[in-house]
Design a protein around this motif. Structure first.
Motif, short mmCIF file in Angstrom:
data_model
loop_
_atom_site.label_atom_id
_atom_site.label_comp_id
_atom_site.label_asym_id
_atom_site.label_seq_id
_atom_site.Cartn_x
_atom_site.Cartn_y
_atom_site.Cartn_z
N THR A 28 7.29 -3.32 -1.79
CA THR A 28 6.72 -2.73 -0.36
C THR A 28 5.68 -3.60 0.53
O THR A 28 6.03 -3.63 1.58
N GLU A 29 4.73 -3.84 -0.20
CA GLU A 29 3.80 -4.75 0.54
C GLU A 29 4.33 -6.15 1.03
O GLU A 29 4.10 -6.33 2.15
N ASP A 61 6.74 -5.42 3.89
CA ASP A 61 5.74 -5.19 5.24
C ASP A 61 5.39 -6.43 5.69
O ASP A 61 5.16 -6.60 6.84
N ASP A 62 5.07 -7.37 4.82
CA ASP A 62 4.40 -8.55 5.35
C ASP A 62 5.49 -9.33 5.98
O ASP A 62 5.52 -10.17 6.89
#
Length: 862
Positions: free
Chosen positions: A746-747, A750-751
């Motif tokens: 997820t992180e 997003d990046d």
């Protein structure tokens, strides 16, 4: 083998169409003469063998149909029996859903129509039965559109027969065949276009918007048939030997074909939810799978002389040979190079084989089969095929960054094995530029993984010697697979730990029992040194004792596995255990995977522990630069899946055993009751009307069969309980797997991605590269894309432009899709729970898209 059998089996192989010099008419007449003489004495054997040859050598069907036509002139009863048996086999295939048999028997009946053995009208009735069933299936009110795969298959069967008989049908029953063509056209107004989302070899074809705008496989075939019709049904790839005997065959009696019936598809689910419909659609696609997904590896100039319909027919020939001769690799290669066509087709043959090797979700046969066929073809055509294969490898390598992750793994395994059969010879200097690419560039990773697999198949120094024309590539060779033993040598770790390791080694060599070692561990080592050091010493030392060979490893695990199980009873400790295995074999990905797999087999490590370890933070940075972790994860999931498959097979066998036991018990009881009913009363006392010895035997038999019935039922219940437990474990495994994927990604997603687009790391002023950016490799007319691609590192000066975090996301998403696709049948069972716990809430849209693509489920959930 008798002479007539040999002639029937080898019919046509000396004809020009098959690479020989004997005229086909002479060959057929010779075969006919011998078979006719044997017909009176061996009619049943000839009938059986002839049908078997037609089914298993379908590229010779025109020859067999002509032979049947000539035999029909002499013996109408024999011709009728051939038609009846072909009809029976076709109906059985329809009832059982045997796709290959349905397709072949329809082709054979069509060819026999050309030889005046089957009435054209009754053949058209068979076409119309398939067409009617297909139209009803996709009708939203009368049928079940989730089973469109079945309907599409029926239409494919009809269309694929027309190259073999379209010209004769148009000549004899033009109105009827026009009605069939109109019916096919009408079917396209009812069905939904099928996209290859999730099953495409290349990532670009997963662009939903573009994929839905293009012809699918059935529309493509329909276009080829229409083109054939416009050209007067003339093609170069189907022999027409019956024309040489047309004046004779016209006098034969044509037989009517009984009306075929198609099984009705299952009723739609009671509740029309996305998951319920998705499960049915998945089941239909498993039962009626696609046969080919084309790859246009080579430039169109290599096959510009091949008409679209001829390409389809040759693909059918090649796939049939691969299917029916899969147990005879040399015969398979021999028939593949001797197909009855007038043009060269080496490039098409290579593309077809690679399309099967890379077929998604699963190749029809194990990849090893295609490896062996390619090797035999290279030996059969030494002047042509090796160069064609090399060209295919170069073309695929040029676009490796667009290749599906699972296909990339298959290509690595195939290529390394292929080279091992040819002395590892390859012009590695062509690929030396990969050293100038970043470590995460797919081309560099590909070369690195091929070299690693080569070392597994040979030895390090041999592979190093094979790359001497590009010595710099030694940097990509794996380290020599020597153990990394913490407690070995003079310069070992803490002296106390070294002493403990030496003491344990001495105990093992002294053949001390497991109980004695466990007592020593629990009473002396753990209290003094703690669990972590004890676990490290125990595991590292036992691994070192078992490091000499695979047999040594198995012996150590069998004898001292209880020691490991005692110190690693739960997931936390098992994760530590896997850490120690990975540390000990850090120089050998192969032995790391083998050791963990064996430990899982001995129940020393659970699949859940393996998932936890793979998703440990220390391993994240290997996701995109090595297959090491994915191999371990695949092995764990595969072992769990195979255990379930084995239990299902055992339960199926036991159910049959229970039925047999129940029938035997019922029969024995009935016989006993029948004998007892013969008892009569005389003066109030029973008098045996039956032999007392027989009655006693019947009682014993009834008791024994009852006991066997009870035993069979108990065994079945026990296996069903094990299966229920295994399914629960499997559900927990997949939930854990997808939750870990979601959390980890997820992180980073997003990046790396904004608005579904990959951010270009090197040129801030450029627009983002689209995530679904297509490669320049064509995917055949039915899957063609605009030619647009980002640089894939084709030269040192034109470096790979995707940054590390972006490549990490692309590679991991690819692995998510591959795992989902491979185990889709199991995942659909838990779909509601996965939706609720792993694919909703904070799950990233691109992660959800990867999972849904693997399941071929629409992103909108409908």
């Amino acid at each position: 083998m008798s002479s007539w059998k040999s002639l029937v089996l080898r019919i046509g192989e000396k004809c020009p169409e098959y690479g020989g010099i004997t005229d086909s008419k002479d060959h057929i007449e010779t075969c006919f003469g011998v078979v006719r003489r044997e017909l009176e004495h061996s009619g049943i054997d000839i009938l059986t063998f002839l049908l078997q040859c037609a089914e298993q050598l379908p590229h010779k069907i025109p020859l067999y149909a002509t032979l049947v036509g000539l035999l029909n002139l002499e013996n109408e009863d024999f011709g009728r029996k051939v038609v009846e048996n072909a009809y029976t086999d076709l109906q059985d295939a329809l009832d059982s859903g045997n796709c290959n048999s349905i397709r072949i028997w329809m082709r054979f009946l069509t060819a026999m129509m050309c030889s005046k053995v089957v009435q054209p009208n009754s053949l058209v009735f068979a076409y119309e039965a398939l067409l009617s069933s297909a139209a009803t299936t996709v009708d939203e009110e009368k049928g079940n559109p989730a089973w469109q795969a079945c309907a599409d298959f029926y239409i494919t069967c009809v269309l694929s027969c027309l190259p073999w008989g379209g010209a004769e049908l148009v000549e004899q029953v033009p109105d009827d065949i026009q009605s069939v063509m109109s019916g096919v056209q009408g079917y396209f107004s009812l069905r939904r276009r099928v996209s290859d989302i999730g099953f495409s070899v290349f990532k670009d074809a997963d662009d939903t918007e573009n994929a839905l705008d293009e012809k699918d496989f059935l529309e493509d075939l329909w276009g080829r048939i229409q083109d054939l019709s416009n050209r007067g049904w003339k093609l170069d790839s189907v022999p027409r030997p019956h024309l040489s005997f047309e004046a004779q065959l016209v006098a034969g009696k044509s037989h009517d074909l009984a009306q075929i019936s198609c099984p009705k598809p299952p009723d739609p689910p009671a509740v029309l939810s996305a998951v319920a419909c998705g499960k049915q659609k998945h089941e239909a696609e498993l039962r009626y799978p696609r046969r080919i997904r084309r790859l246009d590896i080579f430039p169109t100039s290599k096959m510009e002389d091949i008409q679209p319909i001829d390409r389809f027919v040759v693909e059918e020939y090649l796939l049939d040979v691969l299917l029916y001769l899969n147990g005879c690799r040399k015969e398979c290669a021999s028939y593949m190079v001797g197909l009855p066509v007038t043009f060269r087709y080496e490039y098409l043959m290579a593309e077809t084989i690679f399309s099967q090797l890379l077929f998604l979700p699963h190749p029809p046969f194990k990849p090893m089969y295609y490896t062996l066929v390619i090797i035999d073809l290279c030996k059969s055509l030494p002047g042509a095929f090796p160069a064609v294969v090399a060209g295919a490898v170069r073309a695929l390598f040029d676009k490796i960054d667009d290749l599906d992750m699972e296909c990339r793994t298959r290509l690595i395994l195939w290529f390394s094995h292929h080279l091992s059969n040819f002395q590892f010879v390859w012009p590695w200097e062509e690929w030396a530029f990969v050293l100038d690419l970043p470590k995460w560039a797919p081309q560099r990773v590909f070369v690195q993984e091929v070299l690693e697999r080569e070392v597994r198949l040979s030895y390090w120094d041999k592979v190093k010697q094979s790359i001497e024309n590009a010595p710099a590539l030694e940097e990509l060779l794996p380290p020599k697979g020597v153990p990394n033993f913490k407690y070995g040598g003079e310069g070992g770790r803490d002296g106390t730990e070294h002493a403990l390791s030496s003491e344990l080694s001495g105990m093992v060599k002294g053949r001390q029992t497991v109980r004695e070692i466990i007592s020593w561990m629990e009473e002396s080592v753990i209290p003094a040194h703690g669990l972590e050091i004890t676990l490290s010493v125990i595991v590292q030392t036992l691994l070192d004792i078992g490091s000499k060979s695979f047999t040594h490893l198995i012996t150590v695990l069998e004898r001292y596995g209880q020691v490991i199980a005692r110190i690693c009873p739960d997931q936390d400790k098992q994760v530590m255990l896997i850490d120690e295995v990975s540390s000990y074999w850090k120089n050998s990905a192969q032995l790391t995977a083998i050791t963990i797999d064996r430990m899982m087999g001995y129940r020393l490590i659970s699949n859940m522990a393996i998932v936890r370890w793979v998703f440990s933070p220390v391993n994240f940075e290997l996701f995109h630069t090595s297959d090491r972790l994915w191999e371990i994860l695949r092995n764990a999931v595969n072992k769990t899946y195979n255990r379930i498959c084995d239990l299902r097979k055992e339960i199926s066998t036991l159910k049959k055993g229970v039925v047999s036991a129940e029938e035997a018990a019922t029969k024995a009881k009935a016989e006993l009751e029948g004998a007892e009913s013969q008892l009569t009363l005389m003066d109030g006392e029973p008098v045996l009307g039956e032999n007392p010895v027989r009655l006693k035997r019947l009682k014993a038999r009834a008791e024994k069969t009852k006991e066997e019935e009870v035993s069979a039922c108990e065994s079945l219940e026990a296996k069903e309980a094990l299966l229920a437990r295994a399914l629960d474990e499997n559900e927990a495994l997949f939930l854990s797997l997808f939750k870990n994927f979601s959390t980890v990604m997820t992180e980073r997603l997003d990046d790396a991605f904004r608005d579904g687009a990959l951010q270009h790391p090197s040129q801030a002023d450029e627009m983002a590269i689209d995530l679904e950016d297509t490669s320049a490799m064509e995917l055949d007319k039915e899957n063609a894309k605009p030619e647009k691609s980002h640089s894939n590192g084709g030269s040192a000066g034109n470096g790979y432009k995707v940054g590390e975090k972006e490549q990490w996301c692309l590679s991991t998403l690819g692995c998510v899709k591959a795992l989902t696709r491979q185990y889709a049948s199991e995942i659909w069972l838990y779909m509601e729970k996965l939706d609720a716990e792993a694919l909703s809430g904070d799950a990233h849209p691109l992660f959800r898209k990867a999972v849904y693509s693997g399941l071929r489920r629409p992103l909108n959930g409908s």
